[in-house]
Design a protein around this motif. Sequence first.
Motif, mmCIF file in Angstrom:
data_model
loop_
_atom_site.group_PDB
_atom_site.id
_atom_site.type_symbol
_atom_site.label_atom_id
_atom_site.label_comp_id
_atom_site.label_asym_id
_atom_site.label_seq_id
_atom_site.Cartn_x
_atom_site.Cartn_y
_atom_site.Cartn_z
ATOM 1 N N LEU A 1 52.495 31.547 33.475
ATOM 2 C CA LEU A 1 53.220 31.198 34.703
ATOM 3 C C LEU A 1 54.710 31.534 34.632
ATOM 4 O O LEU A 1 55.255 32.132 35.556
ATOM 5 N N PRO A 2 55.429 31.173 33.538
ATOM 6 C CA PRO A 2 56.878 31.450 33.514
ATOM 7 C C PRO A 2 57.213 32.829 32.970
ATOM 8 O O PRO A 2 58.116 33.005 32.167
ATOM 9 N N ARG A 3 56.502 33.870 33.443
ATOM 10 C CA ARG A 3 56.642 35.220 32.894
ATOM 11 C C ARG A 3 58.035 35.806 33.123
ATOM 12 O O ARG A 3 58.464 36.693 32.392
ATOM 13 N N CYS A 4 58.757 35.343 34.155
ATOM 14 C CA CYS A 4 60.064 35.916 34.493
ATOM 15 C C CYS A 4 61.228 35.079 33.968
ATOM 16 O O CYS A 4 62.377 35.319 34.340
ATOM 17 N N LEU B 1 63.366 28.723 27.729
ATOM 18 C CA LEU B 1 63.006 27.866 28.857
ATOM 19 C C LEU B 1 61.536 28.024 29.234
ATOM 20 O O LEU B 1 60.905 27.062 29.682
ATOM 21 N N ALA B 2 60.995 29.215 29.077
ATOM 22 C CA ALA B 2 59.569 29.424 29.372
ATOM 23 C C ALA B 2 58.701 28.540 28.486
ATOM 24 O O ALA B 2 57.711 27.950 28.952
ATOM 25 N N LEU B 3 59.060 28.422 27.206
ATOM 26 C CA LEU B 3 58.291 27.586 26.287
ATOM 27 C C LEU B 3 58.395 26.103 26.654
ATOM 28 O O LEU B 3 57.419 25.359 26.549
ATOM 29 N N SER B 4 59.569 25.678 27.100
ATOM 30 C CA SER B 4 59.714 24.281 27.506
ATOM 31 C C SER B 4 58.947 23.996 28.798
ATOM 32 O O SER B 4 58.453 22.891 29.008
ATOM 33 N N ILE B 5 58.817 25.015 29.671
ATOM 34 C CA ILE B 5 58.062 24.843 30.915
ATOM 35 C C ILE B 5 56.567 24.699 30.624
ATOM 36 O O ILE B 5 55.912 23.784 31.131
ATOM 37 N N VAL B 6 56.001 25.577 29.785
ATOM 38 C CA VAL B 6 54.550 25.498 29.524
ATOM 39 C C VAL B 6 54.190 24.254 28.723
ATOM 40 O O VAL B 6 53.046 23.806 28.749
ATOM 41 N N SER C 1 52.929 33.151 42.800
ATOM 42 C CA SER C 1 52.179 34.414 42.874
ATOM 43 C C SER C 1 51.403 34.651 41.582
ATOM 44 O O SER C 1 50.286 35.184 41.609
ATOM 45 N N THR C 2 51.969 34.245 40.443
ATOM 46 C CA THR C 2 51.266 34.384 39.163
ATOM 47 C C THR C 2 50.025 33.503 39.137
ATOM 48 O O THR C 2 48.941 33.935 38.707
ATOM 49 N N ALA C 3 50.166 32.255 39.590
ATOM 50 C CA ALA C 3 49.027 31.334 39.634
ATOM 51 C C ALA C 3 47.919 31.872 40.542
ATOM 52 O O ALA C 3 46.730 31.861 40.181
ATOM 53 N N LEU C 4 48.302 32.386 41.700
ATOM 54 C CA LEU C 4 47.327 32.909 42.658
ATOM 55 C C LEU C 4 46.650 34.175 42.128
ATOM 56 O O LEU C 4 45.425 34.341 42.252
ATOM 57 N N ALA C 5 47.431 35.067 41.532
ATOM 58 C CA ALA C 5 46.872 36.311 40.987
ATOM 59 C C ALA C 5 45.862 36.011 39.881
ATOM 60 O O ALA C 5 44.788 36.627 39.820
ATOM 61 N N GLY C 6 46.187 35.051 39.012
ATOM 62 C CA GLY C 6 45.262 34.665 37.943
ATOM 63 C C GLY C 6 43.944 34.143 38.494
ATOM 64 O O GLY C 6 42.865 34.467 37.974
ATOM 65 N N ARG C 7 44.036 33.352 39.559
ATOM 66 C CA ARG C 7 42.820 32.799 40.191
ATOM 67 C C ARG C 7 41.983 33.913 40.835
ATOM 68 O O ARG C 7 40.754 33.955 40.699
ATOM 69 N N LEU C 8 42.656 34.832 41.517
ATOM 70 C CA LEU C 8 41.945 35.873 42.265
ATOM 71 C C LEU C 8 41.216 36.862 41.357
ATOM 72 O O LEU C 8 40.131 37.343 41.700
ATOM 73 N N ILE C 9 41.802 37.184 40.212
ATOM 74 C CA ILE C 9 41.136 38.174 39.342
ATOM 75 C C ILE C 9 40.292 37.517 38.245
ATOM 76 O O ILE C 9 39.768 38.198 37.365
ATOM 77 N N GLY C 10 40.177 36.186 38.305
ATOM 78 C CA GLY C 10 39.263 35.486 37.402
ATOM 79 C C GLY C 10 39.760 35.312 35.980
ATOM 80 O O GLY C 10 38.955 35.227 35.044
ATOM 81 N N LEU C 11 41.056 35.228 35.788
ATOM 82 C CA LEU C 11 41.597 34.963 34.447
ATOM 83 C C LEU C 11 41.383 33.496 34.093
ATOM 84 O O LEU C 11 41.512 32.617 34.948
ATOM 85 N N GLU C 12 41.051 33.232 32.836
ATOM 86 C CA GLU C 12 40.830 31.851 32.389
ATOM 87 C C GLU C 12 42.034 30.979 32.750
ATOM 88 O O GLU C 12 43.180 31.404 32.623
ATOM 89 N N SER C 13 41.764 29.740 33.173
ATOM 90 C CA SER C 13 42.834 28.865 33.684
ATOM 91 C C SER C 13 43.896 28.566 32.626
ATOM 92 O O SER C 13 45.088 28.526 32.936
ATOM 93 N N ASP C 14 43.480 28.377 31.347
ATOM 94 C CA ASP C 14 44.467 28.073 30.307
ATOM 95 C C ASP C 14 45.387 29.268 30.063
ATOM 96 O O ASP C 14 46.590 29.103 29.794
ATOM 97 N N LEU C 15 44.827 30.487 30.185
ATOM 98 C CA LEU C 15 45.656 31.681 30.009
ATOM 99 C C LEU C 15 46.593 31.879 31.198
ATOM 100 O O LEU C 15 47.744 32.294 31.033
#
Length: 404
Positions: A294-297, A302-307, A275-289
């Motif tokens: 993505l691992p906001r929750c 672990l979020a740092l190891s994921i990104v 849902s985070t990936a889709l929301a970013g695409r729909l509202i035009g947020l830069e892809s790198d941002l």
Amino acid sequence: MDKFLKKAFVAAAIKFPSALFGMFCIFSVLVILDLTVPAAAAALMSFFEPALLFIQRWLPLFYVPSLVVLPLAVKDIPAASGLKICLIIAGGWLASLTVAGYAAIAVRKLVKTEMIDPEPMAKPSPFSSLEIWSWSVIFIASFVAALFYPTALGTQARTCLPFLLASTVLGYMVGSGLPSQVKKAFHPIICCTISAELGAFAYGYFSRSGLNPVLGHYLTKVGSNPGAGDVLMGFLGSVILSFAFSMFKQRKLVKRHAAEIFTSVILSSVFSLYSTALAGRLIGLESDLTISILPRCITVALALSIVSLFEGANSSLTAAVVVVTGLIGANFVQAMLDKLNLRDPIARGIATASSAHGLGTAALSAKEPEALPFCAIAYALTGIFGSLICSVPAVRQSLLAIVG
């Protein structure tokens, strides 16, 4: 145990947070002892009870340092992109909370598990006026000393440590004593963060060094030159280990409701990422941002190891987004759970930790200790499942395709 596990994991080059592993180890040991030598398990629980009450009393405080230094992490993000990120964070938190909470209830109805009352959990004592006055004296004395002797303790970070620590603790004490209706909209974590920021601002103003350098002294992440935030975050590993004892107290409920715990956490983890990936695409947020948030929750480690699995991700932004998500959860989770009519501690605990990780866990369990075991399990499992999902190349490619 926390220090030993950290050294062992570093030596073995394991990126998984050692404290989460230790939490499951302690829980397993307690369960085995309970099955073989019940008296030993009871004695162990009794021995650690004072420490557990101490941790429960101060729990939210150990998650605050990342919030205090948040201005340093987001200062280079463009305003328009920052607004889009805030929209995704706020909307995503509410969506993840709803999905996890209702998934837990739906699975319970499906497997027809009846809800039983949790084991009663002791609540820590409120802060006394003597404690507040004592910390006030420490703050004033150490603030004045730091102004006149800025390198009295060897480095400025060490000199600032006493008054920055005192301002953080004072803010938490004052915030904890606010009326319950006020705390629903103004959580002690917010009061604590503002208090620490004001202490840093006052020192930066009177010493003419500015706010940002003082915040840099708050959380140095250098073992030989710690700041106030480093001292507080030094407790985090022990705090996570202590969750095992709360889980053990509610072991009957944990075993009885395993199906809804695991199912809702898996669903929530998958939903959060896509849902985070889709929301970013729909509202035009830069892809790198978008990749960076993505691992906001998922808990910061672990979020740092994921990104790190994605090229071009901004790890500083990842840490900031995780912290802001936790802040929103800490401040609004209890009121939102009530509005969503999620009443039992299992659904409340799972929904909170699945959407707002450690900060949300700390905030809810400070008011509802019976929800802590389920927060702890969901807190750990959300990070584990999120890491496992993102380690699959096909999943990463599908997320990148959605992000664009």
